[in-house]
Design a protein around this motif. Structure first.
Motif, PDB file in Angstrom:
ATOM      1  N   THR A   4       0.849  -1.195   0.000  1.00  0.00           N
ATOM      2  CA  THR A   4       0.000   0.000   0.000  1.00  0.00           C
ATOM      3  C   THR A   4       0.878   1.236   0.000  1.00  0.00           C
ATOM      4  OG1 THR A   4      -0.153   0.020   2.418  1.00  0.00           O
ATOM      5  CG2 THR A   4      -1.912  -1.127   1.211  1.00  0.00           C
ATOM      6  N   CYS A  10       1.660   7.780  -3.529  1.00  0.00           N
ATOM      7  CA  CYS A  10       0.787   7.516  -4.671  1.00  0.00           C
ATOM      8  C   CYS A  10       0.820   8.690  -5.645  1.00  0.00           C
ATOM      9  CB  CYS A  10      -0.630   7.244  -4.186  1.00  0.00           C
ATOM     10  SG  CYS A  10      -1.776   6.807  -5.504  1.00  0.00           S
ATOM     11  N   ILE A  25      -9.476  11.691  -5.855  1.00  0.00           N
ATOM     12  CA  ILE A  25     -10.012  10.543  -5.126  1.00  0.00           C
ATOM     13  C   ILE A  25     -11.316  10.908  -4.422  1.00  0.00           C
ATOM     14  CG2 ILE A  25      -8.802  10.740  -2.908  1.00  0.00           C
ATOM     15  CD1 ILE A  25      -9.328   7.543  -4.946  1.00  0.00           C
ATOM     16  N   GLU A  29     -14.695   8.850  -4.750  1.00  0.00           N
ATOM     17  CA  GLU A  29     -15.403   8.383  -3.556  1.00  0.00           C
ATOM     18  C   GLU A  29     -16.858   8.860  -3.543  1.00  0.00           C
ATOM     19  OE1 GLU A  29     -11.860   7.727  -0.291  1.00  0.00           O
ATOM     20  OE2 GLU A  29     -12.675   9.743  -0.517  1.00  0.00           O
ATOM     21  N   TYR A  33     -16.546   4.817  -5.184  1.00  0.00           N
ATOM     22  CA  TYR A  33     -15.250   4.133  -5.127  1.00  0.00           C
ATOM     23  C   TYR A  33     -14.725   4.173  -3.702  1.00  0.00           C
ATOM     24  CZ  TYR A  33     -10.673   2.491  -6.493  1.00  0.00           C
ATOM     25  OH  TYR A  33      -9.535   1.747  -6.616  1.00  0.00           O
ATOM     26  N   VAL A  35     -11.461   3.538  -1.068  1.00  0.00           N
ATOM     27  CA  VAL A  35     -10.029   3.356  -0.834  1.00  0.00           C
ATOM     28  C   VAL A  35      -9.885   2.938   0.618  1.00  0.00           C
ATOM     29  CG1 VAL A  35      -7.785   4.512  -0.731  1.00  0.00           C
ATOM     30  CG2 VAL A  35      -9.388   5.090  -2.546  1.00  0.00           C
ATOM     31  N   ARG A  43      -5.821   7.436   3.995  1.00  0.00           N
ATOM     32  CA  ARG A  43      -6.000   6.570   2.835  1.00  0.00           C
ATOM     33  C   ARG A  43      -4.735   5.753   2.581  1.00  0.00           C
ATOM     34  NH1 ARG A  43      -8.329  11.559   0.681  1.00  0.00           N
ATOM     35  NH2 ARG A  43     -10.582  11.297   0.500  1.00  0.00           N
ATOM     36  N   PHE A  45      -3.397   3.463  -0.553  1.00  0.00           N
ATOM     37  CA  PHE A  45      -3.665   3.110  -1.946  1.00  0.00           C
ATOM     38  C   PHE A  45      -2.973   1.809  -2.322  1.00  0.00           C
ATOM     39  CE2 PHE A  45      -4.148   7.663  -1.571  1.00  0.00           C
ATOM     40  CZ  PHE A  45      -5.320   7.904  -2.266  1.00  0.00           C
ATOM     41  N   ASP A  49      -5.574   0.552  -7.030  1.00  0.00           N
ATOM     42  CA  ASP A  49      -6.002   1.952  -6.941  1.00  0.00           C
ATOM     43  C   ASP A  49      -5.149   2.830  -7.861  1.00  0.00           C
ATOM     44  OD1 ASP A  49      -7.949   1.388  -4.954  1.00  0.00           O
ATOM     45  OD2 ASP A  49      -6.458   1.655  -3.363  1.00  0.00           O
TER      46      ASP A  49
END
Length: 70
Positions: A4, A10, A25, A29, A33, A35, A43, A45, A49
């Motif tokens: 992750t 990310c 994101i 969401e 979606y 996460v 979060r 990812f 993702d």
């Protein structure tokens, strides 16, 4: 154990700012979606993702779709 990434890692992989990633994101969401989040509710990812976010960026940047339409 699955790999992750934190938001900053990310964003770096995607070549965008942390703020932009958070904006993108949050739009995803809003449309269902999810996460995963760690115990501190940050979060986390996954590689999946990252792939989905790359596709999202392709739709918006390369194809010119609006964020909410992508």
């Amino acid at each position: 154990m699955a790999v992750t990434y934190a938001t900053s890692a990310c964003a770096e992989q995607l070549g965008i700012s942390k703020t932009s990633l958070q904006h993108y994101i949050s739009i995803l969401e809003e449309h269902g979606y999810e996460v995963s989040r760690n115990s501190r509710m940050h979060r986390q990812f996954s590689n999946d993702d990252v792939l989905i976010l790359r596709a999202f960026l392709t739709l918006t940047k390369d194809l010119g779709l609006k964020l909410k339409d992508a």
